[in-house]
Design an enzyme around this catalytic site. Structure first.
Site, PDB file in Angstrom:
ATOM      1  N   ASP A 151      46.880  -3.255 -12.075  1.00  0.00           N
ATOM      2  CA  ASP A 151      47.756  -3.216 -10.922  1.00  0.00           C
ATOM      3  C   ASP A 151      46.823  -3.103  -9.719  1.00  0.00           C
ATOM      4  O   ASP A 151      45.900  -2.290  -9.709  1.00  0.00           O
ATOM      5  CB  ASP A 151      48.741  -2.053 -10.965  1.00  0.00           C
ATOM      6  N   THR A 181      50.487 -12.144 -14.969  1.00  0.00           N
ATOM      7  CA  THR A 181      51.221 -13.396 -14.748  1.00  0.00           C
ATOM      8  C   THR A 181      50.729 -14.098 -13.485  1.00  0.00           C
ATOM      9  O   THR A 181      51.193 -15.177 -13.153  1.00  0.00           O
ATOM     10  CB  THR A 181      52.726 -13.089 -14.557  1.00  0.00           C
ATOM     11  N   ASN A 182      49.807 -13.458 -12.769  1.00  0.00           N
ATOM     12  CA  ASN A 182      49.341 -13.974 -11.492  1.00  0.00           C
ATOM     13  C   ASN A 182      48.180 -14.969 -11.709  1.00  0.00           C
ATOM     14  O   ASN A 182      47.127 -14.600 -12.218  1.00  0.00           O
ATOM     15  CB  ASN A 182      48.880 -12.767 -10.639  1.00  0.00           C
ATOM     16  N   ASP A 189      44.078 -12.698   0.594  1.00  0.00           N
ATOM     17  CA  ASP A 189      42.687 -13.128   0.834  1.00  0.00           C
ATOM     18  C   ASP A 189      42.462 -13.805   2.199  1.00  0.00           C
ATOM     19  O   ASP A 189      41.439 -13.545   2.839  1.00  0.00           O
ATOM     20  CB  ASP A 189      42.203 -14.068  -0.283  1.00  0.00           C
TER      21      ASP A 189
HETATM   22  P1  ITT Z   1      50.770  -9.030 -12.613  1.00  0.00           P
HETATM   23  O1  ITT Z   1      51.561  -7.774 -12.373  1.00  0.00           O
HETATM   24  O2  ITT Z   1      51.401  -9.929 -13.623  1.00  0.00           O
HETATM   25  O3  ITT Z   1      49.328  -8.743 -12.918  1.00  0.00           O
HETATM   26  P2  ITT Z   1      51.139  -9.410  -9.745  1.00  0.00           P
HETATM   27  O4  ITT Z   1      50.902 -10.521  -8.778  1.00  0.00           O
HETATM   28  O5  ITT Z   1      52.503  -8.769  -9.739  1.00  0.00           O
HETATM   29  O6  ITT Z   1      50.757  -9.904 -11.236  1.00  0.00           O
HETATM   30  P3  ITT Z   1      50.123  -6.886  -8.922  1.00  0.00           P
HETATM   31  O7  ITT Z   1      51.353  -6.218  -9.319  1.00  0.00           O
HETATM   32  O8  ITT Z   1      48.819  -6.244  -9.265  1.00  0.00           O
HETATM   33  O9  ITT Z   1      50.030  -8.360  -9.519  1.00  0.00           O
HETATM   34  O10 ITT Z   1      50.244  -7.178  -7.377  1.00  0.00           O
HETATM   35  C1  ITT Z   1      49.125  -7.369  -6.673  1.00  0.00           C
HETATM   36  C2  ITT Z   1      49.447  -8.002  -5.342  1.00  0.00           C
HETATM   37  O11 ITT Z   1      48.487  -7.470  -4.426  1.00  0.00           O
HETATM   38  C3  ITT Z   1      49.222  -9.500  -5.419  1.00  0.00           C
HETATM   39  O12 ITT Z   1      50.399 -10.219  -5.642  1.00  0.00           O
HETATM   40  C4  ITT Z   1      48.598  -9.784  -4.048  1.00  0.00           C
HETATM   41  O13 ITT Z   1      49.620  -9.930  -3.105  1.00  0.00           O
HETATM   42  C5  ITT Z   1      47.836  -8.489  -3.745  1.00  0.00           C
HETATM   43  N1  ITT Z   1      46.438  -8.568  -4.232  1.00  0.00           N
HETATM   44  C6  ITT Z   1      45.856  -7.896  -5.257  1.00  0.00           C
HETATM   45  N2  ITT Z   1      44.597  -8.248  -5.446  1.00  0.00           N
HETATM   46  C7  ITT Z   1      44.334  -9.193  -4.516  1.00  0.00           C
HETATM   47  C8  ITT Z   1      43.204  -9.975  -4.215  1.00  0.00           C
HETATM   48  O14 ITT Z   1      42.093  -9.904  -4.918  1.00  0.00           O
HETATM   49  N3  ITT Z   1      43.297 -10.821  -3.184  1.00  0.00           N
HETATM   50  C9  ITT Z   1      44.415 -10.918  -2.460  1.00  0.00           C
HETATM   51  N4  ITT Z   1      45.544 -10.259  -2.702  1.00  0.00           N
HETATM   52  C10 ITT Z   1      45.514  -9.381  -3.736  1.00  0.00           C
END
Ligand code: ITT
Length: 209
Positions: free
Chosen positions: A72, A11-12, A167
């Site tokens: 995740d 959803t991100n 980031d």
């Molecule tokens: P989904 O579960 O729907 O995929 P989400 O935003 O909840 O979306 P995650 O549970 O994987 O995704 O949470 C990951 C968090 O970690 C995300 O919201 C960022 O705050 C951080 N994060 C992960 N990958 C990142 C990246 O490439 N750059 C910056 N922050 C990142």
């Protein structure tokens, strides 16, 4: 295994942008949750990245009856014993390190960054790594799992407006810029998500014939 489409279950919006580019060269149709008229809410309440990714994969695959890719991901900071880790998305509101309120017009990402910079203020050890766990899962219960890391350090202040999440405060090893100052293409080449996706594509190439 023959499949003609795959659903990227996230959803991100920042992740969707990166995944679309990363899986562009797959020889099948790639859908995202934005293409799905019906939405479901999956609660990420597990203690590891893999368990959360698998939970999302199973729920999306069973609901949409499609093969899915879920992820995740999170940021692990050495000085904070691996926090925010699986709490990365909601770090601002967990008790560890004190709850941070979201200011007027502020995003969750900004509140998360503010809290992390507060906890690292004046600290020399700013080592951190991003972790990505990706799961491919089909409604027939076939699954694959890959992992990727990106090592670096936490900057003193946010810089750049590309990317998402942490980031603006993450400087990859060997760079002087934050991830938010790099183009999407360059981030994908070095990122935790880029590496885990590359590994998954190699595995998929063997089974998708
Ligand atoms: P989904 O579960 O729907 O995929 P989400 O935003 O909840 O979306 P995650 O549970 O994987 O995704 O949470 C990951 C968090 O970690 C995300 O919201 C960022 O705050 C951080 N994060 C992960 N990958 C990142 C990246 O490439 N750059 C910056 N922050 C990142």
């Amino acid at each position: 295994m023959i499949i003609d489409k795959i659903l990227i279950g996230t959803t991100n919006k920042g992740k969707i942008r990166e995944f679309k580019k990363l899986f562009k060269d797959l020889d099948i149709k790639v859908l995202t949750l934005e293409d799905m008229p019906e939405k479901i809410d999956v609660v990420e309440d597990r203690e590891t990245f893999l368990e959360n990714a698998l939970k999302k994969a199973k729920e999306y695959a069973n609901f949409y009856k499609l093969p899915v890719i879920t992820e995740d991901a999170g940021l692990e900071v050495e000085l904070l014993n691996g926090y925010p880790g699986v709490y990365s998305a909601r770090f601002y509101k967990i008790e560890f390190g004190g709850v941070e309120n979201i200011g007027d017009g502020e995003t969750k990402d900004e509140a998360n960054i503010r809290k992390l910079l507060r906890l690292l203020k004046g600290e020399n050890n700013r080592k951190a790594r991003f972790v990505s766990n990706i799961v491919f899962y089909t409604p027939e219960s076939f699954g694959l799992w890959t992992e990727g890391y990106l090592y670096g350090r936490i900057a003193e202040e946010p810089k750049g407006d590309k990317g998402f999440g942490y980031d603006p405060i993450f400087i990859p090893e060997g760079y002087n810029q934050t991830l938010a100052e790099l183009d999407l293409e360059e981030k994908n080449k070095i990122s935790h998500r880029g590496k885990a996706s590359y590994r998954l594509k190699k595995l998929l190439a063997k089974i998708l014939k």
